[in-house]
Enzyme design. Structure first.
Site, PDB file in Angstrom:
ATOM      1  CB  SER A 192      16.154  28.383 -27.042  1.00  0.00           C
ATOM      2  OG  SER A 192      16.368  29.534 -26.859  1.00  0.00           O
ATOM      3  CG  HIS A 220      45.527   9.712 -50.297  1.00  0.00           C
ATOM      4  ND1 HIS A 220      44.192   9.105 -50.599  1.00  0.00           N
ATOM      5  CD2 HIS A 220      45.369  11.103 -50.411  1.00  0.00           C
ATOM      6  CE1 HIS A 220      43.518  10.027 -51.020  1.00  0.00           C
ATOM      7  NE2 HIS A 220      44.221  11.439 -51.103  1.00  0.00           N
ATOM      8  N   GLY A 253      45.734  19.213 -42.341  1.00  0.00           N
ATOM      9  CA  GLY A 253      44.298  19.486 -42.904  1.00  0.00           C
ATOM     10  C   GLY A 253      43.296  19.641 -41.582  1.00  0.00           C
ATOM     11  CG  HIS A 281      48.203  14.443 -50.065  1.00  0.00           C
ATOM     12  ND1 HIS A 281      47.762  14.443 -48.975  1.00  0.00           N
ATOM     13  CD2 HIS A 281      47.070  14.543 -50.839  1.00  0.00           C
ATOM     14  CE1 HIS A 281      46.345  14.363 -48.772  1.00  0.00           C
ATOM     15  NE2 HIS A 281      45.864  14.627 -49.983  1.00  0.00           N
ATOM     16  CG  HIS A 316      17.740  33.556 -36.123  1.00  0.00           C
ATOM     17  ND1 HIS A 316      18.824  34.482 -36.525  1.00  0.00           N
ATOM     18  CD2 HIS A 316      18.186  33.185 -34.824  1.00  0.00           C
ATOM     19  CE1 HIS A 316      19.745  34.504 -35.546  1.00  0.00           C
ATOM     20  NE2 HIS A 316      19.469  34.219 -34.599  1.00  0.00           N
ATOM     21  CD  GLU A 339      26.086  26.224 -33.806  1.00  0.00           C
ATOM     22  OE1 GLU A 339      27.175  26.615 -34.280  1.00  0.00           O
ATOM     23  OE2 GLU A 339      25.464  27.152 -33.207  1.00  0.00           O
TER      24      GLU A 339
HETATM   25  C1  LIG Z   1      36.875  18.700 -44.964  1.00  0.00           C
HETATM   26  C2  LIG Z   1      37.796  18.293 -46.113  1.00  0.00           C
HETATM   27  N1  LIG Z   1      38.181  19.132 -47.123  1.00  0.00           N
HETATM   28  C3  LIG Z   1      39.157  18.885 -48.122  1.00  0.00           C
HETATM   29  C4  LIG Z   1      39.600  17.708 -48.380  1.00  0.00           C
HETATM   30  C5  LIG Z   1      40.466  17.099 -49.339  1.00  0.00           C
HETATM   31  N2  LIG Z   1      41.864  16.902 -48.653  1.00  0.00           N
HETATM   32  C6  LIG Z   1      42.199  15.628 -48.636  1.00  0.00           C
HETATM   33  S1  LIG Z   1      43.687  15.674 -47.618  1.00  0.00           S
HETATM   34  C7  LIG Z   1      43.736  17.235 -47.801  1.00  0.00           C
HETATM   35  C8  LIG Z   1      44.987  17.830 -47.270  1.00  0.00           C
HETATM   36  C9  LIG Z   1      45.648  17.271 -46.392  1.00  0.00           C
HETATM   37  O1  LIG Z   1      46.895  17.811 -45.648  1.00  0.00           O
HETATM   38  P1  LIG Z   1      47.142  17.099 -44.441  1.00  0.00           P
HETATM   39  O2  LIG Z   1      46.388  16.548 -43.449  1.00  0.00           O
HETATM   40  O3  LIG Z   1      48.513  17.888 -44.005  1.00  0.00           O
HETATM   41  O4  LIG Z   1      47.662  15.645 -45.080  1.00  0.00           O
HETATM   42  P2  LIG Z   1      49.232  15.095 -45.543  1.00  0.00           P
HETATM   43  O5  LIG Z   1      49.133  15.519 -47.058  1.00  0.00           O
HETATM   44  O6  LIG Z   1      50.218  15.783 -44.669  1.00  0.00           O
HETATM   45  O7  LIG Z   1      49.200  13.528 -45.307  1.00  0.00           O
HETATM   46  C10 LIG Z   1      42.627  17.947 -48.336  1.00  0.00           C
HETATM   47  C11 LIG Z   1      42.338  19.369 -48.599  1.00  0.00           C
HETATM   48  C12 LIG Z   1      39.089  16.626 -47.044  1.00  0.00           C
HETATM   49  N3  LIG Z   1      39.213  15.418 -47.127  1.00  0.00           N
HETATM   50  N4  LIG Z   1      38.053  17.017 -46.206  1.00  0.00           N
END
Ligand SMILES: Cc1ncc(C[n+]2csc(CCOP(=O)(O)OP(=O)(O)O)c2C)c(N)n1
Ligand SMILES: [Mg+2]
Length: 677
Positions: free
Chosen positions: A400, A33, A163, A276, A490, A428
């Site tokens: 609990s 990346h 993300g 990306h 539950h 959680e």
């Molecule tokens: C919980 C989770 N879901 C999906 C992914 C797959 N994934 C990696 S990066 C990304 C999107 C990232 O977007 P952003 O954080 O804006 O990163 P940018 O492209 O701007 O560097 C996804 C969906 C992951 N790593 N973790």
């Protein structure tokens, strides 16, 4: 100093060195990346060159600032920073990015490259880890700092992307951080308007949150609209954030919203989703080099740039100053200093073994019939005063889960006094990822409770604790249909088995007060992974045993029979049932052995001789557990039998539900008879 001989590197050159290393390493790996490191390069320059307090030679220095890359796909940014500032991460490791056996895996992995504070990649969790680190810092400071001695006084910095922001866990962790006023937490939002599906469109089709307003509503100090490519502007924002952190009980965590361009500097691919998660390609890399004026070949850093990045000397001095403070502190507060060092090293207190032994002896003698959740609380009553590093909590089920003991004090917002029990709220996943951050920070052993069925909500944080092999304890109560009336939503069915499937996770389902105490002490003695304690809501009859030491082996002969012809294996609340079936069978002339198996993983780690002596190959076996049957096949084989549940539960009083699903002594006895065909 040779700075007179080498020209001073500009901030632009420093940022470009990060860009070059990221795009070249991704190019060499043919995957990775490049976009995020190229887009956050100036932010990294501002933070790492002007603020971050760290010593590349000692990654365990308790006084260091913590730095987390929550948008872990940008791992090359972190590797480049660690390499350039002088950590033991040679250029060859960057050249072997994403290769087998390298210290530079695709996402930052705790325990691989020195200086990686936590494993990130599952988006949002790094942010929650950072919240845990900042919370640990605050509580540790409250416990150990004395007037004139700010022994614990560091910032926690975290990078996060769109993300991380979209993930629900950022809401959970962000809200709690704001409520608790974690002023020394400083987050940088990489606001670039791109996430993966941006290949096909614009982020505005799925993500239009007003992030500054959102975080302001959580009680964060928000610095909006910072140009993320202007080192001076970012530096100014960090200084402002640090001042906020010094406001004591009024302090709020800071979010610095940085407008950035993904893959900044790449003529064609900047500001595109394509940058990306894929190499830019040889042509675009060459064009980027020309555009940013970086004439150096791949993996070559000019001396002036190297020199400017090198943080070894400054780091050594910073740690030396802190060591001098610790020395003075130790002179004035010798007991506190020794305790601080013990806790920082993660060592158990002196006398732990004796405390544990006395506890088990006492419980054996008392032979009480109690719910194992209550037995867990009674254990905490003894262990907590002996282990002040136990930092408890519950996701709004304290009464609990019974996670509080008499010495528990609530962690309160804005109160300087140290608490040792956190009301995490109904969060959680946030709780468990925050616990990971607390454990990684050091100085505490976190434990947290919820109903076992909701461990699913937290599941990936449990997996991350196991992946990182860190000491975290889960108090999962209401461990079966035995919780009764709350019904199928539950009543956990598949949970014990599915938690056992996580490598390095120890799962204990104790059957009484003694097994519960042993499970707790095993969890605390462990230094190589998390432990889940599965505890009953309902009372479980005490089981007499000849040697409580056996429990530590995870599985043991609880009740033998002369000339036993079969073995019943049981866990938790089904152990007394197995004993009742044994009696029925004995009365009908079929002697059987009963094995209690509170922890399958611990049992599996015992030597083969021991395992075979407990579960002789030649004897048929029947397992009894109020959960899915499949897991037990590895012990009973296809020829054995399992009394279990392969559907969801029912809402009714516990006794009725157990009966309904065949958890009766007669049915277990019948299952044993059935294996004789
Ligand atoms: C919980 C989770 N879901 C999906 C992914 C797959 N994934 C990696 S990066 C990304 C999107 C990232 O977007 P952003 O954080 O804006 O990163 P940018 O492209 O701007 O560097 C996804 C969906 C992951 N790593 N973790
Ligand atoms: Mg983005």
């Amino acid at each position: 100093m040779d700075s007179s001989a080498t020209p001073r590197a500009s901030d632009a050159e420093l940022a470009n060195s990060l860009r070059a290393l990221a795009m070249d390493a991704v190019e060499a790996a043919k995957s990775g990346h490049p976009g995020m490191p190229m887009g956050m390069a100036e932010i990294a320059v501002a933070l790492w060159r002007r603020h971050l307090r760290h010593n590349p030679a000692n990654t365990a220095w308790p006084g260091r600032d913590r730095f987390v890359v929550s948008n872990g796909h940008g791992s090359m940014l972190l590797y480049a920073l660690l390499h350039l500032t002088g950590y033991d991460l040679p250029m060859e490791e960057l050249q072997r990015f994403r290769q087998l056996g390298s210290k530079t895996p695709g996402h930052p992995e705790y325990g691989y490259a020195p200086g990686v504070e936590t494993t990130t990649g599952p988006l949002g969790q790094g942010f929650a880890n950072a919240v845990g680190m900042a919370l640990a810092e605050k509580l540790l400071a409250a416990q150990f700092n004395r007037p004139g001695f700010d022994l614990v006084d560091h910032y926690t910095y975290v990078f996060m992307g769109d993300g991380c922001m979209m993930e629900g866990i950022s809401h959970e962790a962000g809200a709690l951080a704001g409520t608790l006023g974690l002023g020394k937490l400083i987050a940088f939002y990489d606001d670039n308007g791109i996430s993966i599906d941006s290949d096909k469109g614009q982020i505005r089709f799925w993500y239009t949150d007003d992030v500054p307003k959102r975080f302001a509503a959580y009680n964060w100090h928000v610095i909006p609209n910072v140009d993320g490519h202007d080192v001076e502007a970012v530096d100014k924002a960090i200084r402002k954030a640090k001042r906020e952190g010094k406001k004591g009980s009024k302090a709020r965590p800071t979010l610095i919203c940085c407008k950035t361009v993904i893959a900044k500097g790449a003529p064609k691919k900047a500001n595109t989703g394509a940058a990306h998660g894929a190499p830019l390609g040889a042509q675009e890399v060459a064009a980027t080099r020309a555009a940013i004026g970086w004439a150096h070949p791949p993996f070559e850093i000019p001396p002036a740039v190297r020199h400017a990045w090198d943080a070894r000397e400054a780091g050594k001095k910073a740690e030396k100053r802190w060591n001098a403070l610790l020395k003075k502190y130790a002179a004035q507060y010798p007991a506190e200093a020794a305790e601080f060092q013990r806790r920082s090293a993660g060592l158990l207190p002196e006398g732990f073994d004796e405390t544990a032994k006395a506890l088990v002896e006492d419980l054996t003698q008392k032979a009480e019939t109690l719910a194992t959740r209550k037995a867990s609380q009674n254990t905490l009553e003894v262990l907590k005063p002996a282990m002040p590093e136990l930092l408890g909590g519950s996701a709004d089920l304290t009464g609990s889960n019974l996670t509080m003991a008499k010495v528990s004090r609530t962690v309160m917002p804005g109160v300087a006094e140290a608490g040792n029990h956190i009301f995490y709220g109904v969060r959680e996943f946030g709780m468990c990822a925050i616990m990971n951050g607390i454990a990684l920070h050091g100085g505490f052993v976190p434990y947290g409770g919820t109903f076992l069925v909701f461990s699913d909500y937290a599941r990936n944080a449990l997996r991350m604790a196991a992946l990182m092999k860190i000491r975290v304890v889960y108090v999962f109560t209401h461990d079966s249909i035995g919780l009764g009336e709350d019904g199928p939503t539950h009543q956990p069915i598949e949970h014990a088995a599915s938690l056992r499937l996580i490598p390095f996770m120890d799962v204990w389902r104790p059957c009484d007060t003694v097994e519960t105490a042993v499970a707790w002490t095993a969890a605390l003695r462990r230094k190589d992974g998390p432990t889940a304690l599965l505890l009953s809501r309902q009372n479980v009859v005490f089981s007499k045993r000849s040697n409580a030491k056996d429990v530590e082996r995870g599985g043991y002969v609880l009740s033998d029979a002369e000339g036993a012809r079969a073995v019943i294996i049981a866990t938790g609340s089904e152990v007394p049932l197995a004993l009742a079936a044994q009696k029925l069978l004995r009365d009908s002339g079929l002697p059987v052995r009963v094995v209690s198996m509170p922890s399958t993983s611990v049992f599996d780690r015992q030597e083969a001789n021991y395992r075979n002596s407990v579960l002789p190959r030649e004897l048929p076996k029947v397992a009894v557990e109020a959960g899915v049957r499949d897991y037990w096949r590895k012990y009973v084989g296809l020829e054995g039998a399992v009394v279990g549940i392969d559907r969801f539960g029912e809402s009714a009083p516990a006794g009725d539900v157990f009966k309904h699903f065949g958890f009766t002594a007669e049915n277990v006895a019948q299952a044993v008879r059935s294996v004789f065909g």
